[in-house]
Design an enzyme around this catalytic site. Structure first.
Site, mmCIF file in Angstrom:
data_model
loop_
_atom_site.group_PDB
_atom_site.id
_atom_site.type_symbol
_atom_site.label_atom_id
_atom_site.label_comp_id
_atom_site.label_asym_id
_atom_site.label_seq_id
_atom_site.Cartn_x
_atom_site.Cartn_y
_atom_site.Cartn_z
ATOM 1 N N TYR A 125 8.200 -2.553 90.272
ATOM 2 C CA TYR A 125 7.972 -1.477 91.239
ATOM 3 C C TYR A 125 8.962 -1.580 92.398
ATOM 4 C CZ TYR A 125 5.595 1.084 95.008
ATOM 5 O OH TYR A 125 5.301 1.923 96.051
ATOM 6 N N MET A 126 9.130 -2.772 92.944
ATOM 7 C CA MET A 126 10.048 -2.954 94.065
ATOM 8 C C MET A 126 11.493 -2.679 93.651
ATOM 9 S SD MET A 126 8.450 -3.553 96.823
ATOM 10 C CE MET A 126 6.995 -4.273 97.574
#
Length: 209
Positions: A125-126
């Protein structure tokens, strides 16, 4: 100026749409299917059916700004993170660029520029947020990137901080993020800026100006 809200059916998206409607700010809520429309129709918020993984461009018709607050969510795999948080955000930025939109307001994440420092399950996600933010910066679209900390479901305090030292914690309520989005939408002079957002003690105008 109408704002297209991508991710309108999410927790931040719904709160932002409701705040904008109450404030008289025209928004168009992008939803995946008609079954999601009732909540918005009850609040007199216009909707458009479009898909970050499919037909998308028509959603931008008649819009001047875009707010991107979509997320694949914690219960999906890296495949959805790739298609929504990364490729979906990039597609939206490219359409905004082609259409000459006034601004693209991105809800990113605290420390998105350091994906390897995140917990292992959050790294995809990051990394998606890191790459999507980088693409937005290079797209030529005037933009604002908000980087909220760890999200909570607390009520809106409408009080903010812009550093860990000031906040004493790394969290912010989704309701406060929605209020920050409304402030940005209502302040068109804010362009090409990035802000860390945490719960704190200051009004949003002290943080984002």
């Amino acid at each position: 100026m109408t704002t297209l809200v991508i991710g309108a059916n999410g927790q931040i998206g719904k709160q932002f749409c409701e705040l904008a409607q109450q404030a008289g700010e025209p928004v168009k809520a992008m939803i995946r299917d008609e079954s999601q429309a009732e909540w918005f129709e009850k609040r007199h918020i216009s909707t458009v059916v479009a898909d970050l993984e499919g037909e998308l461009e028509h959603a931008f018709d008649g819009c001047d700004n875009v707010v991107f607050t979509a997320g694949s969510g914690p219960h999906t795999g890296p495949d959805k993170t790739l298609m929504i948080d990364l490729f979906g955000a990039i597609r939206a930025a490219d359409i905004a660029s082609q259409r000459g939109l006034s601004r693209y307001i991105m809800v990113s994440a605290m420390r998105a520029e350091q994906p390897l420092d995140a917990p292992e399950n959050m790294r995809p996600y990051m990394a998606a947020k890191f790459a999507a933010d980088a693409h937005l910066r290079q797209s030529g679209v005037p933009h604002v990137i908000l980087k909220p900390g760890r999200l909570s479901n607390e009520a809106a305090s409408q009080r903010f901080a812009s550093s860990f030292e000031e906040a004493g914690d790394n969290q912010i309520s989704r309701a406060n993020v929605a209020h920050a989005l409304l402030h940005v939408v209502q302040t068109p002079s804010i362009v090409n800026q990035e802000y860390l957002l945490l719960d704190g003690e200051r009004p949003i105008g002290d943080i984002i100006s």
